[in-house]
Scaffold this motif. Structure first.
Motif, PDB file in Angstrom:
ATOM      1  N   VAL A 170       0.853  -1.182   0.000  1.00 25.73           N
ATOM      2  CA  VAL A 170       0.000   0.000   0.000  1.00 25.73           C
ATOM      3  C   VAL A 170       0.893   1.237   0.000  1.00 25.73           C
ATOM      4  N   ILE A 180      -4.278   5.353   6.106  1.00 27.84           N
ATOM      5  CA  ILE A 180      -3.885   3.968   5.899  1.00 27.84           C
ATOM      6  C   ILE A 180      -3.232   3.386   7.156  1.00 27.84           C
ATOM      7  N   ALA A 184      -4.343   0.057   9.058  1.00 31.33           N
ATOM      8  CA  ALA A 184      -3.424  -1.053   9.289  1.00 31.33           C
ATOM      9  C   ALA A 184      -3.312  -1.390  10.774  1.00 31.33           C
ATOM     10  N   PHE A 191      -2.293  -6.301   5.326  1.00 24.54           N
ATOM     11  CA  PHE A 191      -1.295  -5.429   4.717  1.00 24.54           C
ATOM     12  C   PHE A 191       0.028  -6.123   4.491  1.00 24.54           C
ATOM     13  N   ILE A 194       4.008  -1.077   3.814  1.00 27.71           N
ATOM     14  CA  ILE A 194       3.288   0.185   3.694  1.00 27.71           C
ATOM     15  C   ILE A 194       4.300   1.290   3.422  1.00 27.71           C
ATOM     16  N   ILE A 326       7.062  -0.662   7.574  1.00 24.76           N
ATOM     17  CA  ILE A 326       6.583   0.691   7.295  1.00 24.76           C
ATOM     18  C   ILE A 326       7.747   1.494   6.719  1.00 24.76           C
TER      19      ILE A 326
END
Length: 837
Positions: A170, A180, A184, A191, A194, A326
Motif C-alpha cells: 500500500v 492507511i 493497518a 497489509f 506500507i 513501514i
C-alpha cells in the motif's frame, strides 16, 4: 591591432529602439498566449468537474468495487489499473494499492504521469490498483467508514490474487498516509509493506523557524473555525480552504513565481502548467464530521502518535499493532510535512529499540535533502529513483528483521562491486539506526509540547462555546443555495469559473492567440529589456520571501509567547497536572504476557531447525555486526530461492527471519552455541554448500567491516568444525560397513586434535602440544585465554559425549580425540535410527 571576426562571438545590437521594439512585440505576444492558457485552464476545469468521477490518472482503469454500495457507504471506489501497451503484469508478484490524499484536491496524482508511483509498479510487473474518490461525500460518511472501506478494498485485492507471493503493498500519499496507518493498526493482517510518502503522523513536531504551519491551529483559536466553515457550507467542508492554506505557505510562489514562470516561458510551459492545474484546481468536499474529527484528533489534538484514538466500537488505534514493514519517505524541503512530523510518532510510541523488537515492527525511513511536498509523489526524478528502488526491492523490505533502518540510495558506478545484482541505476541499502538517530531528526521540545497541549484544551473550550452560542444561529441562516454560492465565490475557485469560454469577454482570445502563434517573434535572450524583466521578477520574489519570513517569525513568536504564558496554561487546566503533556502510551499487560509466552516458546526452539536455521543465524549474526543490508545480497538470496526445489515461500522465509531475530535478541550466546547441534544432521557437502552460499550473500555488497569480518570468521569456524565432524562420521562408518570390522586407530591430524581439544572441558583437557600451538596462532593478538563463541558452541554441542573422556585426564590428547570421535559417531547413528523409527 584589429581582431578577426572569428575571435569573438557576435554581439547583439544594443540599439535601444530596436531592443525596445523587439521586447515590446515579444511581451505583447506572451501576454496574449498567457491569457489563452488561462482560458484553456478554465475550460479544462469545467470539463473536469462535469465528469461523474473525475481523476487525473494517465492510465486506463476499470471499477472493481464501489464504496457507495458497502454497508457503511463512502464516496471511495477501487479501480484496477490497466497496464499500458507493451507492459505485462505477473500474477505471482504482489499487487500494489496506491491511495491519494483527500485533502482538498481530487484523486489521481499517484498516477499523474508514466513516471509515477503507479507507473513504476506496473513496469516492475506488479498488478496495480487505485483508491479513487468522488468530489461529494456520502451524507453519513465518517473517517471510520473510510477506514472500513479501505480494509474491504484490500480483502477484494487479496481475493483477486490468490497466487501472489505476499500481501498487497500500500502506497499512501500525504493525508492518505495517516488514514492507511490507522486502518493497518486495526486490520494488520491485510497489509504487506506500507509506504507513506509525505504523510504527517505527529502534528506538534517541527523545527523552530522552519515549520510555521503547525502554529495555525493555535493562532486561530482552535477548531471552532472548522466547525463554522462546515456550517456555512450546509454541513460540507469545502476542500478549497485546505488548498488555500497550502497556497498561503509560500506567497512568493502563489502570488508571483508560478504565474510569472508561465508568462516568461509560455511557449514551452503551457502543457505542463495545464496538466498540473487540472489536479490543483479539482477541489473536493468533506463532510463536516469528517473534517472535525481530523482537526480535533490529529491536527490539534495529535492523538494518533500516542495511541490516544479509540474507534466507535472500542478498538484502540495503536500504530504498534502494525505487523508490516513501514517505509516513511519524507524530505527536508517539505514545508507541509517536514521530517519531524513524518517520523515523530516513532519516539512517541517507543522508548528504546527493545520495544521495537518486542512488537516485531520494521521501520524504514528515507529523508530527501531538497524535494518539496508535492515532488515526493509527483516528481519524475523521485519516481525514477526512490519509488523505483522501493518497488524493485519490496520483497527485501518485507523480510527485513524487526528494527529501525535508514534507506540509503547510492549511484551505481563502474567501481560498484557486483553491480549486476542491483536493479536500475542505483544501489539500495538499509543501515541499522537507533531511536536516538530518529530523536536527533525530530528534535522534540517538551516546552513546545506543553504549549500545543494548551492549544488543544483551549480549542475544546472555544468549540464548545461556538456550538452553544453561535452554531444554532449560523445553521438557521444557511440555505443550500447560499452554501453553493459561497463555494463558487471562493477566491481559489473564482478564476477558474470566470476565465473560460463561458465568459463572452474571454472567448475571443482563442482566435487572437492562434494568430500570435503563426507570427510569433521571440526576443533575444540578450535583450536588455528581457534582462530587466528577470531582474524585476527576482526583486518581487525576494520581497515576497522577506515578507514571508517576517510573517512566519511573527507568528512563531506570538504563538510561543501566548501559549507559553503560565496564566494561559493554567486557564487551560494544565497547571494542575504534573509530568509531560504527552505521556508514553505504555505496553499493555496482554502484550507483555504474550511476549513472555513467546520468549519461552522461542527458547525451547533454540536447538531446532537444522542446517537452514543455522544458515539464517549466520546471516543475521554477520549482518548485525555489519549494521545493515544491501539489495545485492538479497538478489543472491532471491536467486537461490528461485533455483531451489524445496525453497520456502516468501511468507515462510519472512516468518523464519523474524523468529530467528527474536531468538538472537533474547539470547544471542545460546543461539550461537546451539549451532553445532543444528548442523549435526547434515552431510559435509551440505554444510560446505550452505557456508559458501551464505558467504557469497554476505560478501555480495561492498567489503565487510572489521566487526562483520570477525563475525564471519567466527561463523566459518563453527561451520568448518561441523563439516569435519560430518566427514569423520562418514569415515568412521564406511570401513565398518564394508568389512564389518572396527578400523584401526591412527594418529589424528593437527586439525582433528584442535577440534578434540575444544570438545574436552577446560578443567581436565590436556591439549596436544601441536594443538596448543595452532590454537595460539589462531587467537587474535595472542589472546589465547579468551574463548571464541565457536569453541564455546562446539563445547556445548558435545559436552555430554565427552563426559567419559573428562574422567581420564591422564590419557593423551590423541586417545581422547579418537574416543570422542567414536562416541560422536555412535550418537549420530543412534539419532538417525531414532528419527527413522
Amino acid at each position: 591591432m584589429a581582431e578577426s571576426g572569428t575571435d569573438r562571438a557576435p554581439v547583439p545590437s544594443f540599439n535601444p529602439w530596436t531592443a525596445a521594439y523587439e521586447y515590446a512585440v515579444d511581451a505583447w505576444q506572451r501576454g496574449v498566449l498567457y491569457a489563452d492558457v488561462m482560458r484553456q485552464r478554465g475550460n479544462q476545469y469545467h470539463d473536469h468537474m462535469a465528469k461523474r468521477a473525475p481523476n487525473v490518472l494517465s492510465m486506463e482503469s476499470e471499477l472493481v468495487l464501489d464504496g457507495r454500495e458497502l454497508p457503511r457507504p463512502v464516496n471511495y471506489g477501487l479501480l484496477r489499473i490497466k497496464p499500458p501497451a507493451g507492459v505485462e503484469t505477473d500474477p505471482i508478484k504482489r499487487p500494489f494499492l496506491v491511495v491519494d490524499p483527500r485533502a482538498g484536491h481530487g484523486p489521481g496524482i499517484g498516477g499523474f504521469k508514466p513516471e509515477s508511483e503507479i507507473g513504476v509498479a506496473l513496469r516492475a510487473g506488479h498488478p496495480c490498483y487505485f483508491a479513487t474518490f468522488l468530489p461529494q461525500p456520502m451524507p453519513t460518511q465518517t473517517v471510520e467508514d473510510v477506514m472500513m472501506a479501505e480494509a474491504r478494498f484490500l480483502e477484494e485485492i487479496i481475493a483477486l490474487h490468490p497466487d501472489a507471493e505476499g500481501k498487497p503493498v500500500v502506497v499512501a500519499n500525504c493525508q492518505a498516509g495517516w488514514q492507511i496507518m490507522m486502518t493497518a493498526a486495526v486490520r494488520p493482517e491485510l497489509f504487506g509493506p506500507i509506504i507513506v510518502a509525505g504523510a504527517p503522523l505527529s502534528y506538534w513536531a517541527g523545527w523552530r523557524g522552519m515549520n510555521p504551519m503547525r502554529y495555525a491551529g493555535g493562532l486561530l483559536g482552535g477548531s471552532w473555525l472548522t466547525a463554522m466553515t462546515s456550517d456555512l457550507g450546509d454541513g460540507k467542508f469545502d476542500g478549497a480552504w485546505l488548498v488555500q492554506n497550502f497556497e498561503n505557505l509560500n506567497p512568493a510562489n502563489t502570488l508571483w513565481s508560478k504565474q510569472y514562470n508561465l508568462y516568461a516561458n509560455v511557449d514551452t510551459e503551457a502543457s505542463r502548467y495545464l496538466s498540473f492545474e487540472k489536479w490543483w484546481g479539482g477541489h473536493v468536499f468533506l463532510n463536516g464530521p469528517e473534517i472535525q474529527y481530523i482537526v480535533d484528533n490529529l491536527f490539534v489534538g495529535n492523538r494518533l502518535a500516542t495511541a490516544g484514538l479509540v474507534t466507535s466500537d472500542g478498538i484502540r488505534i495503536d500504530l504498534r499493532n502494525i505487523r508490516s514493514p513501514i517505509v516513511v519517505f519524507c524530505s527536508k524541503g517539505d514545508n507541509i510535512t517536514p521530517p519531524p512530523q513524518a517520523l515523530g510518532w516513532i519516539p512517541d510510541l517507543y522508548q528504546n529499540e527493545a520495544e521495537v523488537l518486542a512488537h516485531g515492527q520494521t521501520i524504514v525511513y528515507a529523508v530527501h535533502e531538497s524535494i518539496g511536498h508535492l515532488g515526493i509523489f509527483v516528481s519524475g526524478s523521485v519516481a525514477r529513483k526512490e519509488h523505483q528502488e522501493f518497488t524493485s526491492n519490496i520483497d527485501m523490505i518485507d523480510v527485513l528483521p524487526p528494527g529501525i533502518y535508514q534507506a540509503e540510495i547510492a549511484d551505481k558506478t563502474p567501481d560498484t562491486p557486483n553491480a549486476d545484482l542491483a536493479y536500475g541505476n542505483y544501489v539500495l541499502s538499509f543501515e541499522q539506526r537507533t531511536l536516538d538517530d530518529v530523536r536527533a531528526i525530530v528534535d522534540r521540545n517538551e516546552e513546545d509540547d506543553q504549549r500545543f497541549a494548551a492549544v488543544a484544551r483551549i480549542s475544546d473550550i472555544n468549540l464548545g462555546m461556538y456550538r452553544s452560542f453561535v452554531q444554532p444561529w449560523v445553521r438557521a441562516m444557511v440555505t443550500p443555495q447560499s452554501a453553493e454560492w459561497m463555494q463558487r465565490m471562493h477566491p481559489l475557485r473564482l478564476p477558474y469559473e470566470l476565465i473560460s469560454d463561458r465568459n463572452p469577454l474571454i472567448a475571443p482570445i482563442a482566435q487572437v492567440a492562434e494568430q500570435v502563434r503563426e507570427q510569433r517573434q521571440q526576443a533575444s535572450p540578450a535583450n536588455p529589456f528581457l534582462m530587466a524583466q528577470e531582474m524585476f521578477s527576482n526583486m518581487i520574489e525576494t520581497s515576497l520571501n522577506i515578507w514571508q519570513d517576517l510573517r512566519d517569525s511573527a507568528d512563531e513568536r506570538t504563538f510561543l509567547s501566548v501559549y507559553g504564558s503560565p496564566v494561559v496554561q493554567d486557564l487551560a487546566g494544565l497547571g494542575a497536572k504534573s509530568g509531560p503533556p504527552r505521556k508514553h502510551p505504555g505496553v499493555s499487560p496482554e502484550h507483555l504476557r504474550f511476549m513472555q509466552q513467546r520468549a519461552a516458546e522461542l527458547r525451547s526452539m533454540l536447538q531446532e531447525g537444522g542446517l537452514r536455521v543455522a544458515s539464517i543465524r549466520m546471516l543475521l549474526y554477520v549482518s548485525g555486526a555489519e549494521g545493515g543490508l544491501d539489495e545485492r545480497s538479497y538478489a543472491l538470496i532471491r536467486k537461490m530461492r528461485a533455483e531451489a526445489d524445496d525453497a520456502l515461500s516468501l511468507q515462510q522465509f519472512k516468518d523464519l527471519i523474524r523468529e530467528q531475530t527474536l531468538m538472537m535478541t533474547l539470547d544471542s550466546a545460546a543461539a550461537i552455541q546451539a549451532m553445532p547441534r543444528l548442523l549435526e544432521g547434515s552431510t559435509a557437502a551440505e554444510i560446505r554448500a550452505s557456508l559458501d552460499a551464505m558467504k557469497s550473500v554476505l560478501e555480495a555488497a561492498e567489503p565487510l567491516s572489521d566487526a562483520a569480518r570477525e563475525s564471519l570468521d567466527e561463523m566459518e569456524r563453527i561451520f568448518e568444525a561441523a563439516e569435519r565432524r560430518a566427514q569423520k562420521r562418514v569415515q568412521g562408518q564406511a570401513p565398518a560397513t564394508a568389512r564389518g570390522t572396527t578400523p584401526a586407530k591412527t594418529s589424528a591430524p593437527v586439525d582433528d586434535l584442535v577440534e578434540a581439544a575444544a570438545q574436552v572441558p577446560a578443567k581436565t583437557a590436556r591439549p596436544h602440544p601441536a594443538a596448543a600451538r595452532k590454537a595460539e596462532n589462531d587467537a587474535a593478538g595472542g589472546k589465547a585465554a579468551k574463548k571464541t563463541a565457536a569453541n564455546g558452541a562446539a563445547k556445548s554441542a558435545v559436552k555430554s559425549g565427552s563426559t567419559s573422556a573428562s574422567r581420564s585426564p591422564s590419557k593423551s590428547a590423541a586417545k581422547t580425540a579418537a574416543k570422542s570421535t567414536k562416541t560422536a559417531a555412535k550418537r549420530a547413528s543412534a539419532a538417525r535410527q531414532s528419527s527413522k523409527a
